[in-house]
Motif scaffolding. Structure first.
Motif, PDB file in Angstrom:
ATOM      1  N   MET A   1       0.847  -1.181   0.000  1.00 12.24           N
ATOM      2  CA  MET A   1       0.000   0.000   0.000  1.00 12.24           C
ATOM      3  C   MET A   1       0.889   1.239   0.000  1.00 12.24           C
ATOM      4  O   MET A   1       1.874   1.300   0.734  1.00 12.24           O
ATOM      5  CB  MET A   1      -0.901  -0.017   1.238  1.00 12.24           C
ATOM      6  CG  MET A   1      -1.709   1.233   1.454  1.00 12.24           C
ATOM      7  SD  MET A   1      -3.017   1.587   0.264  1.00 12.24           S
ATOM      8  CE  MET A   1      -4.044   0.172   0.430  1.00 12.24           C
ATOM      9  N   ILE A   2       0.531   2.181  -0.817  1.00 13.72           N
ATOM     10  CA  ILE A   2       1.197   3.477  -0.865  1.00 13.72           C
ATOM     11  C   ILE A   2       0.156   4.540  -0.521  1.00 13.72           C
ATOM     12  O   ILE A   2      -0.957   4.522  -1.047  1.00 13.72           O
ATOM     13  CB  ILE A   2       1.745   3.791  -2.281  1.00 13.72           C
ATOM     14  CG1 ILE A   2       2.716   2.719  -2.772  1.00 13.72           C
ATOM     15  CG2 ILE A   2       2.349   5.195  -2.325  1.00 13.72           C
ATOM     16  CD1 ILE A   2       4.080   2.756  -2.159  1.00 13.72           C
ATOM     17  N   VAL A   3       0.516   5.464   0.348  1.00 11.37           N
ATOM     18  CA  VAL A   3      -0.323   6.618   0.649  1.00 11.37           C
ATOM     19  C   VAL A   3       0.418   7.848   0.144  1.00 11.37           C
ATOM     20  O   VAL A   3       1.560   8.094   0.535  1.00 11.37           O
ATOM     21  CB  VAL A   3      -0.601   6.756   2.160  1.00 11.37           C
ATOM     22  CG1 VAL A   3      -1.408   8.020   2.439  1.00 11.37           C
ATOM     23  CG2 VAL A   3      -1.314   5.525   2.699  1.00 11.37           C
ATOM     24  N   VAL A   4      -0.227   8.600  -0.746  1.00 11.53           N
ATOM     25  CA  VAL A   4       0.339   9.832  -1.272  1.00 11.53           C
ATOM     26  C   VAL A   4      -0.387  10.991  -0.590  1.00 11.53           C
ATOM     27  O   VAL A   4      -1.587  11.184  -0.798  1.00 11.53           O
ATOM     28  CB  VAL A   4       0.190   9.939  -2.802  1.00 11.53           C
ATOM     29  CG1 VAL A   4       0.766  11.264  -3.303  1.00 11.53           C
ATOM     30  CG2 VAL A   4       0.855   8.756  -3.492  1.00 11.53           C
ATOM     31  N   LEU A   5       0.336  11.719   0.236  1.00 15.36           N
ATOM     32  CA  LEU A   5      -0.197  12.927   0.867  1.00 15.36           C
ATOM     33  C   LEU A   5       0.136  14.083  -0.059  1.00 15.36           C
ATOM     34  O   LEU A   5       1.305  14.302  -0.369  1.00 15.36           O
ATOM     35  CB  LEU A   5       0.444  13.152   2.235  1.00 15.36           C
ATOM     36  CG  LEU A   5       0.194  12.074   3.279  1.00 15.36           C
ATOM     37  CD1 LEU A   5       1.030  12.346   4.521  1.00 15.36           C
ATOM     38  CD2 LEU A   5      -1.272  11.989   3.635  1.00 15.36           C
ATOM     39  N   TRP A   6      -0.891  14.810  -0.507  1.00 14.69           N
ATOM     40  CA  TRP A   6      -0.646  15.862  -1.487  1.00 14.69           C
ATOM     41  C   TRP A   6      -1.340  17.155  -1.074  1.00 14.69           C
ATOM     42  O   TRP A   6      -2.256  17.150  -0.267  1.00 14.69           O
ATOM     43  CB  TRP A   6      -1.063  15.418  -2.882  1.00 14.69           C
ATOM     44  CG  TRP A   6      -2.543  15.226  -3.096  1.00 14.69           C
ATOM     45  CD1 TRP A   6      -3.280  14.137  -2.765  1.00 14.69           C
ATOM     46  CD2 TRP A   6      -3.443  16.161  -3.685  1.00 14.69           C
ATOM     47  NE1 TRP A   6      -4.588  14.326  -3.114  1.00 14.69           N
ATOM     48  CE2 TRP A   6      -4.718  15.570  -3.684  1.00 14.69           C
ATOM     49  CE3 TRP A   6      -3.299  17.433  -4.223  1.00 14.69           C
ATOM     50  CZ2 TRP A   6      -5.844  16.199  -4.203  1.00 14.69           C
ATOM     51  CZ3 TRP A   6      -4.429  18.068  -4.735  1.00 14.69           C
ATOM     52  CH2 TRP A   6      -5.677  17.444  -4.716  1.00 14.69           C
ATOM     53  N   GLY A   7      -0.820  18.252  -1.642  1.00 17.30           N
ATOM     54  CA  GLY A   7      -1.371  19.577  -1.373  1.00 17.30           C
ATOM     55  C   GLY A   7      -0.290  20.624  -1.540  1.00 17.30           C
ATOM     56  O   GLY A   7       0.859  20.311  -1.841  1.00 17.30           O
ATOM     57  N   VAL A   8      -0.681  21.867  -1.313  1.00 20.55           N
ATOM     58  CA  VAL A   8       0.254  22.979  -1.489  1.00 20.55           C
ATOM     59  C   VAL A   8       1.325  22.962  -0.405  1.00 20.55           C
ATOM     60  O   VAL A   8       1.168  22.320   0.641  1.00 20.55           O
ATOM     61  CB  VAL A   8      -0.484  24.339  -1.499  1.00 20.55           C
ATOM     62  CG1 VAL A   8      -1.478  24.408  -2.657  1.00 20.55           C
ATOM     63  CG2 VAL A   8      -1.174  24.603  -0.174  1.00 20.55           C
ATOM     64  N   SER A   9       2.379  23.687  -0.653  1.00 26.36           N
ATOM     65  CA  SER A   9       3.449  23.823   0.325  1.00 26.36           C
ATOM     66  C   SER A   9       2.884  24.394   1.623  1.00 26.36           C
ATOM     67  O   SER A   9       2.076  25.317   1.604  1.00 26.36           O
ATOM     68  CB  SER A   9       4.523  24.761  -0.233  1.00 26.36           C
ATOM     69  OG  SER A   9       5.589  24.871   0.668  1.00 26.36           O
ATOM     70  N   GLY A  10       3.307  23.829   2.733  1.00 33.72           N
ATOM     71  CA  GLY A  10       2.869  24.324   4.031  1.00 33.72           C
ATOM     72  C   GLY A  10       1.630  23.649   4.589  1.00 33.72           C
ATOM     73  O   GLY A  10       1.191  23.973   5.689  1.00 33.72           O
ATOM     74  N   CYS A  11       1.061  22.679   3.858  1.00 32.46           N
ATOM     75  CA  CYS A  11      -0.159  22.024   4.344  1.00 32.46           C
ATOM     76  C   CYS A  11       0.126  20.915   5.354  1.00 32.46           C
ATOM     77  O   CYS A  11      -0.796  20.413   5.992  1.00 32.46           O
ATOM     78  CB  CYS A  11      -1.001  21.497   3.180  1.00 32.46           C
ATOM     79  SG  CYS A  11      -0.301  20.083   2.329  1.00 32.46           S
ATOM     80  N   GLY A  12       1.386  20.522   5.500  1.00 31.41           N
ATOM     81  CA  GLY A  12       1.733  19.510   6.500  1.00 31.41           C
ATOM     82  C   GLY A  12       2.061  18.143   5.940  1.00 31.41           C
ATOM     83  O   GLY A  12       2.102  17.162   6.686  1.00 31.41           O
ATOM     84  N   LYS A  13       2.320  18.051   4.651  1.00 31.18           N
ATOM     85  CA  LYS A  13       2.592  16.755   4.028  1.00 31.18           C
ATOM     86  C   LYS A  13       3.745  16.015   4.700  1.00 31.18           C
ATOM     87  O   LYS A  13       3.634  14.830   4.998  1.00 31.18           O
ATOM     88  CB  LYS A  13       2.909  16.925   2.535  1.00 31.18           C
ATOM     89  CG  LYS A  13       1.804  17.522   1.704  1.00 31.18           C
ATOM     90  CD  LYS A  13       2.192  17.687   0.252  1.00 31.18           C
ATOM     91  CE  LYS A  13       3.330  18.636  -0.004  1.00 31.18           C
ATOM     92  NZ  LYS A  13       3.041  20.058   0.211  1.00 31.18           N
ATOM     93  N   THR A  14       4.838  16.701   4.922  1.00 29.80           N
ATOM     94  CA  THR A  14       6.017  16.049   5.492  1.00 29.80           C
ATOM     95  C   THR A  14       5.783  15.681   6.952  1.00 29.80           C
ATOM     96  O   THR A  14       6.086  14.559   7.373  1.00 29.80           O
ATOM     97  CB  THR A  14       7.249  16.962   5.348  1.00 29.80           C
ATOM     98  OG1 THR A  14       7.469  17.214   3.961  1.00 29.80           O
ATOM     99  CG2 THR A  14       8.488  16.318   5.953  1.00 29.80           C
ATOM    100  N   THR A  15       5.239  16.596   7.721  1.00 28.34           N
ATOM    101  CA  THR A  15       4.989  16.324   9.142  1.00 28.34           C
ATOM    102  C   THR A  15       4.025  15.159   9.319  1.00 28.34           C
ATOM    103  O   THR A  15       4.302  14.208  10.061  1.00 28.34           O
ATOM    104  CB  THR A  15       4.435  17.585   9.834  1.00 28.34           C
ATOM    105  OG1 THR A  15       5.379  18.644   9.679  1.00 28.34           O
ATOM    106  CG2 THR A  15       4.166  17.342  11.304  1.00 28.34           C
TER     107      THR A  15
END
Length: 178
Positions: A1-15
């Protein structure tokens, strides 16, 4: 399973991505780490990337996802993936790749960007990211007003519900075929 967290910079993808990968006991990939130096240089200069800049980067990310799945692995990928065409490129296996949009208002994101330092993503590029952002019909959308730990738990709950629904569909199909 792969989960891709996406969105604009600063939305918290990395955290959120790091928390989620830890909770799921799987690999975490930050798409920013895959950018070629030319892309990094443009972003540092406040120049938005073009599709031509992004296609090789997206293909490398897609290959990483294919490799992970081919090895029987699981991972979380934090990636802007603002256009549907970008997410289509990353959708290497619809049965095993899920997209989660971390969504927030321009004001909320701008405030976040103003209080952090990113290696090469200038807050001056935020408007171009919102201008590029396209909705996705096959993505879960979460409001970033929730704290990262709560967002992580929301993703886990959605994955569990998704798995249960898929298991139920298999049972129904199995009964129909007998």
């Amino acid at each position: 399973m792969i989960v891709v967290l996406w969105g604009v910079s600063g939305c918290g993808k990395t955290t959120v991505g790091r928390l989620l990968a830890r909770a799921l006991d799987c690999d975490f990939h930050d798409a920013d780490d895959f950018h070629p130096q030319a892309n990094v240089d443009k972003m540092r200069a406040g120049i938005p990337l073009t599709d031509d800049d992004r296609w090789p980067w997206l293909e490398e990310l897609a290959e990483t996802l294919r490799h992970t799945l081919g090895q029987g692995g699981r991972a979380v990928l934090a990636c802007s993936a603002l256009k549907q065409a970008y997410r289509d490129r990353l959708q290497v296996d619809p049965a095993r790749v899920r997209f989660v949009h971390l969504s927030g208002s321009f004001a909320t994101i701008a405030a976040r960007l103003g209080s952090r330092q990113h290696e090469f993503m200038s807050d001056s590029l935020l408007q171009s990211q919102f201008d590029t952002l396209e909705p996705c019909a096959v993505s879960w959308t979460l409001d970033i007003a929730a704290c990262p730990a709560e967002l992580c738990q929301q993703v886990i709950t959605l994955l569990e519900q998704d798995a249960a629904g898929r298991a139920q569909q298999k049972v129904v199909k199995s009964r129909e075929s007998t």
